[in-house]
Write a protein that holds these residues in place. Structure first.
Motif, PDB file in Angstrom:
ATOM      1  N   ALA A 186      40.393 -48.289  -5.207  1.00  0.00           N
ATOM      2  CA  ALA A 186      39.494 -48.533  -4.157  1.00  0.00           C
ATOM      3  C   ALA A 186      38.209 -48.976  -4.577  1.00  0.00           C
ATOM      4  CB  ALA A 186      39.454 -47.582  -3.318  1.00  0.00           C
ATOM      5  N   ASP A 187      37.570 -50.072  -3.811  1.00  0.00           N
ATOM      6  CA  ASP A 187      36.230 -50.512  -4.134  1.00  0.00           C
ATOM      7  C   ASP A 187      35.244 -49.260  -3.776  1.00  0.00           C
ATOM      8  OD1 ASP A 187      37.170 -53.196  -4.831  1.00  0.00           O
ATOM      9  OD2 ASP A 187      36.959 -53.971  -2.491  1.00  0.00           O
ATOM     10  N   LYS A 188      34.211 -49.526  -4.496  1.00  0.00           N
ATOM     11  CA  LYS A 188      33.125 -48.356  -4.169  1.00  0.00           C
ATOM     12  C   LYS A 188      32.244 -48.785  -3.174  1.00  0.00           C
ATOM     13  CE  LYS A 188      29.445 -45.918  -6.396  1.00  0.00           C
ATOM     14  NZ  LYS A 188      29.940 -44.305  -5.949  1.00  0.00           N
ATOM     15  N   PRO A 189      32.042 -48.436  -2.017  1.00  0.00           N
ATOM     16  CA  PRO A 189      31.311 -48.938  -0.779  1.00  0.00           C
ATOM     17  C   PRO A 189      29.586 -48.801  -1.217  1.00  0.00           C
ATOM     18  CG  PRO A 189      32.282 -46.916  -0.155  1.00  0.00           C
ATOM     19  CD  PRO A 189      32.700 -47.306  -1.550  1.00  0.00           C
ATOM     20  N   ALA A 190      28.818 -49.807  -0.819  1.00  0.00           N
ATOM     21  CA  ALA A 190      27.602 -49.630  -0.851  1.00  0.00           C
ATOM     22  C   ALA A 190      27.118 -48.577   0.061  1.00  0.00           C
ATOM     23  CB  ALA A 190      27.116 -51.046  -0.390  1.00  0.00           C
ATOM     24  N   LEU A 191      26.311 -47.536  -0.601  1.00  0.00           N
ATOM     25  CA  LEU A 191      25.910 -46.519   0.049  1.00  0.00           C
ATOM     26  C   LEU A 191      24.738 -46.771   1.090  1.00  0.00           C
ATOM     27  CD1 LEU A 191      25.640 -43.950  -2.860  1.00  0.00           C
ATOM     28  CD2 LEU A 191      27.363 -44.328  -0.964  1.00  0.00           C
ATOM     29  N   SER A 192      24.839 -46.292   2.341  1.00  0.00           N
ATOM     30  CA  SER A 192      23.640 -46.541   3.470  1.00  0.00           C
ATOM     31  C   SER A 192      22.402 -45.596   3.032  1.00  0.00           C
ATOM     32  CB  SER A 192      24.227 -45.909   4.525  1.00  0.00           C
ATOM     33  OG  SER A 192      23.341 -45.929   5.635  1.00  0.00           O
ATOM     34  N   SER A 193      21.220 -46.329   3.313  1.00  0.00           N
ATOM     35  CA  SER A 193      19.981 -45.744   3.138  1.00  0.00           C
ATOM     36  C   SER A 193      19.725 -44.785   4.498  1.00  0.00           C
ATOM     37  CB  SER A 193      18.938 -46.786   2.946  1.00  0.00           C
ATOM     38  OG  SER A 193      19.139 -47.565   3.990  1.00  0.00           O
ATOM     39  N   GLN A 194      20.727 -44.899   5.571  1.00  0.00           N
ATOM     40  CA  GLN A 194      20.261 -44.075   6.713  1.00  0.00           C
ATOM     41  C   GLN A 194      20.915 -42.792   6.477  1.00  0.00           C
ATOM     42  OE1 GLN A 194      18.500 -45.329   9.137  1.00  0.00           O
ATOM     43  NE2 GLN A 194      18.174 -47.102   7.781  1.00  0.00           N
ATOM     44  N   PRO A 195      20.113 -41.570   6.731  1.00  0.00           N
ATOM     45  CA  PRO A 195      20.600 -40.303   6.880  1.00  0.00           C
ATOM     46  C   PRO A 195      21.634 -39.936   7.688  1.00  0.00           C
ATOM     47  CG  PRO A 195      18.555 -40.319   8.006  1.00  0.00           C
ATOM     48  CD  PRO A 195      18.640 -41.590   7.461  1.00  0.00           C
ATOM     49  N   LYS A 196      22.781 -39.278   7.567  1.00  0.00           N
ATOM     50  CA  LYS A 196      23.687 -38.958   8.521  1.00  0.00           C
ATOM     51  C   LYS A 196      23.361 -38.094   9.676  1.00  0.00           C
ATOM     52  CE  LYS A 196      27.234 -39.547   4.803  1.00  0.00           C
ATOM     53  NZ  LYS A 196      28.500 -39.204   4.240  1.00  0.00           N
ATOM     54  N   ALA A 197      23.615 -38.587  10.851  1.00  0.00           N
ATOM     55  CA  ALA A 197      23.310 -37.858  11.984  1.00  0.00           C
ATOM     56  C   ALA A 197      24.544 -37.313  12.506  1.00  0.00           C
ATOM     57  CB  ALA A 197      22.728 -38.862  13.167  1.00  0.00           C
ATOM     58  N   GLY A 198      24.682 -36.060  13.162  1.00  0.00           N
ATOM     59  CA  GLY A 198      25.498 -35.611  13.817  1.00  0.00           C
ATOM     60  C   GLY A 198      26.421 -34.951  12.940  1.00  0.00           C
ATOM     61  N   PHE A 199      27.784 -34.807  13.200  1.00  0.00           N
ATOM     62  CA  PHE A 199      28.740 -34.398  12.439  1.00  0.00           C
ATOM     63  C   PHE A 199      29.991 -34.936  12.737  1.00  0.00           C
ATOM     64  CE2 PHE A 199      31.108 -31.723   9.527  1.00  0.00           C
ATOM     65  CZ  PHE A 199      30.352 -31.063   8.573  1.00  0.00           C
ATOM     66  N   ASP A 200      30.225 -36.249  12.314  1.00  0.00           N
ATOM     67  CA  ASP A 200      31.375 -37.224  12.492  1.00  0.00           C
ATOM     68  C   ASP A 200      32.381 -36.848  11.457  1.00  0.00           C
ATOM     69  OD1 ASP A 200      29.943 -37.989  14.851  1.00  0.00           O
ATOM     70  OD2 ASP A 200      29.859 -40.117  14.068  1.00  0.00           O
ATOM     71  N   ILE A 201      33.479 -36.589  11.816  1.00  0.00           N
ATOM     72  CA  ILE A 201      34.823 -36.713  10.850  1.00  0.00           C
ATOM     73  C   ILE A 201      35.604 -37.956  11.099  1.00  0.00           C
ATOM     74  CG2 ILE A 201      36.963 -35.437  10.303  1.00  0.00           C
ATOM     75  CD1 ILE A 201      34.139 -33.921   9.815  1.00  0.00           C
ATOM     76  N   CYS A 202      35.987 -38.804  10.070  1.00  0.00           N
ATOM     77  CA  CYS A 202      36.953 -39.890  10.335  1.00  0.00           C
ATOM     78  C   CYS A 202      38.435 -39.539   9.985  1.00  0.00           C
ATOM     79  CB  CYS A 202      36.462 -41.001   9.600  1.00  0.00           C
ATOM     80  SG  CYS A 202      36.216 -40.629   7.662  1.00  0.00           S
ATOM     81  N   VAL A 203      39.203 -40.471  10.653  1.00  0.00           N
ATOM     82  CA  VAL A 203      40.547 -40.214  10.236  1.00  0.00           C
ATOM     83  C   VAL A 203      41.011 -41.757  10.101  1.00  0.00           C
ATOM     84  CG1 VAL A 203      42.845 -39.702  11.270  1.00  0.00           C
ATOM     85  CG2 VAL A 203      41.180 -38.203  11.627  1.00  0.00           C
ATOM     86  N   ILE A 204      41.413 -42.206   9.066  1.00  0.00           N
ATOM     87  CA  ILE A 204      41.787 -43.670   8.731  1.00  0.00           C
ATOM     88  C   ILE A 204      43.280 -43.960   8.390  1.00  0.00           C
ATOM     89  CG2 ILE A 204      41.057 -45.613   7.351  1.00  0.00           C
ATOM     90  CD1 ILE A 204      38.213 -43.982   6.980  1.00  0.00           C
ATOM     91  N   GLY A 205      43.893 -44.649   9.363  1.00  0.00           N
ATOM     92  CA  GLY A 205      45.064 -44.965   8.951  1.00  0.00           C
ATOM     93  C   GLY A 205      46.033 -45.494  10.430  1.00  0.00           C
ATOM     94  N   HIS A 206      46.934 -46.027  10.172  1.00  0.00           N
ATOM     95  CA  HIS A 206      47.939 -46.514  11.333  1.00  0.00           C
ATOM     96  C   HIS A 206      48.512 -45.361  12.092  1.00  0.00           C
ATOM     97  CE1 HIS A 206      47.449 -50.640  10.050  1.00  0.00           C
ATOM     98  NE2 HIS A 206      48.286 -50.409   8.624  1.00  0.00           N
ATOM     99  N   LEU A 207      48.579 -45.447  13.255  1.00  0.00           N
ATOM    100  CA  LEU A 207      48.945 -44.477  14.336  1.00  0.00           C
ATOM    101  C   LEU A 207      50.480 -44.536  14.128  1.00  0.00           C
ATOM    102  CD1 LEU A 207      46.033 -44.770  15.220  1.00  0.00           C
ATOM    103  CD2 LEU A 207      46.655 -44.193  17.415  1.00  0.00           C
ATOM    104  N   ARG A 208      51.239 -43.602  13.307  1.00  0.00           N
ATOM    105  CA  ARG A 208      52.538 -43.493  13.266  1.00  0.00           C
ATOM    106  C   ARG A 208      52.990 -42.189  12.980  1.00  0.00           C
ATOM    107  NH1 ARG A 208      54.500 -44.858   8.029  1.00  0.00           N
ATOM    108  NH2 ARG A 208      52.763 -45.562   6.436  1.00  0.00           N
ATOM    109  N   ASP A 209      54.189 -41.817  13.304  1.00  0.00           N
ATOM    110  CA  ASP A 209      54.880 -40.346  12.986  1.00  0.00           C
ATOM    111  C   ASP A 209      54.323 -39.957  11.711  1.00  0.00           C
ATOM    112  OD1 ASP A 209      55.867 -40.713  15.609  1.00  0.00           O
ATOM    113  OD2 ASP A 209      57.616 -40.710  14.985  1.00  0.00           O
ATOM    114  N   GLU A 210      54.695 -40.638  10.683  1.00  0.00           N
ATOM    115  CA  GLU A 210      54.264 -39.976   9.208  1.00  0.00           C
ATOM    116  C   GLU A 210      52.859 -39.521   9.055  1.00  0.00           C
ATOM    117  OE1 GLU A 210      57.691 -43.175   9.051  1.00  0.00           O
ATOM    118  OE2 GLU A 210      55.582 -42.820  10.025  1.00  0.00           O
TER     119      GLU A 210
END
Length: 326
Positions: A129-153
């Motif tokens: 995977a590519d290494k993403p450019a890091l953001s200079s902005q501090p992280k606010a809140g406490f967000d959690i991501c889920v990344i992927g197509h919506l399917r049973d598996e």
């Protein structure tokens, strides 16, 4: 070499198989090969044939081996091949494994999950995977991501269900990025969003938006019930984003046996406890961050290209043993 690579996913698809095919095409061309990516096999000759998906590409594998018995053949094992199709459709799926000169697994535990008679053919290729450019902005809140197509598996709403079990004082919000596999999955995501103030579904987005999402989130949940070696785990490790993962072979085979961020597959109660621990314990979250950062070097394009070269040499050697006159 003139390499043909077949994938069931058509051009323009954001399915994992298509992304893998196009990334490998680029890596192999960079190494000096000519690569033709196809979705239907018409009998053409090549110097090496790579079939993504043992079961879905079974007809192409049969046809290719019959037409070109002296040409090396690689079969790539997906998650559905290993954890579904080899059990539901063993005749076709296992026939592809038998005809291959080399098998590619996308995580380190595949060897434990296929019949012993095929393990000598196996080479592990971890997806880069590519290494993403890091953001200079501090992280606010406490967000959690889920990344992927919506399917049973993928069991994609497990984190949303877990978030509903958190105390009112929690700042956790789950953001889900992914295309629904069916209209039913779209309705499930929309219904969850209406009923759950901690959940947002943003649909399918491009790679730049995924990198932005990773940069602003505190952790990523991968809750799949089966995986062949998810590229999104590679992306998270390269981004230094802590991963909270279901305890399936496909995740353990990437993150390691001793990784502390697993929860029992399908268990939103235990996932909620782990999410709360990540929010309440900077030490625990920091440990996960250090561990994914230490794994990041496994998922570079250079490492993937080298592993592909190993698989190609194994396929060539395997075919030569069966055709000693060559």
């Amino acid at each position: 070499m003139n390499i043909t690579l077949i994938t069931p996913a058509p051009p323009g698809s954001r399915a994992g198989n298509r992304a893998t095919a196009e990334r490998w095409g680029h890596l192999l061309e960079h190494a000096g090969h000519l690569v033709n990516i196809i979705t239907e096999y018409q009998g053409e000759a090549c110097d090496l044939f790579i079939a993504l998906h043992a079961w879905r590409s079974h007809d192409a594998v049969i046809q290719f081996r019959a037409r070109h018995p002296d040409t090396p053949l690689i079969v790539v094992l997906t998650g559905t091949d290993i954890y579904d199709h080899q059990h539901r459709f063993p005749e076709a799926a296992l026939a592809s494994l038998a005809l291959a000169d080399c098998l590619i697994g996308l995580h380190h535990r595949v060897r434990k999950d296929i019949p012993d008679r095929f393990t000598d053919k196996l080479t592990t290729v971890l997806q880069s995977a590519d290494k993403p450019a890091l953001s200079s902005q501090p992280k606010a809140g406490f967000d959690i991501c889920v990344i992927g197509h919506l399917r049973d598996e993928k069991d994609p709403l497990r984190a949303a269900l877990a978030a509903r079990r958190l105390p009112e004082t929690s700042a956790i919000r789950v953001i889900n990025a992914g295309k629904p596999h069916t209209p039913e999955w779209e309705q499930k995501a929309l219904a969850q969003q209406r009923a759950n103030s901690r959940f947002q579904w943003i649909g399918e987005v491009d790679k730049h938006a995924i990198h932005q999402l990773m940069n602003r989130c505190r952790a990523m949940v991968i809750s799949s019930v089966m995986e062949g070696g998810a590229n999104v785990v590679s992306e998270a490790c390269r981004a230094g984003l802590p991963v909270i993962a279901s305890d399936i072979s496909g995740n353990i085979g990437l993150l390691g046996d001793n990784y502390p961020g697993y929860f029992p597959v399908g268990d939103d109660t235990e996932l909620a406890k782990m999410l709360q621990r990540a929010e309440d314990s900077p030490g625990f979250l920091g440990d996960l961050e250090e561990r994914v950062a230490a794994l990041a070097g496994n998922f570079t394009p250079q490492a993937e290209q080298a592993a592909l070269h190993t698989a190609i040499e194994k396929a060539k050697a395997g075919r030569a043993r069966l055709n000693p006159s060559e």
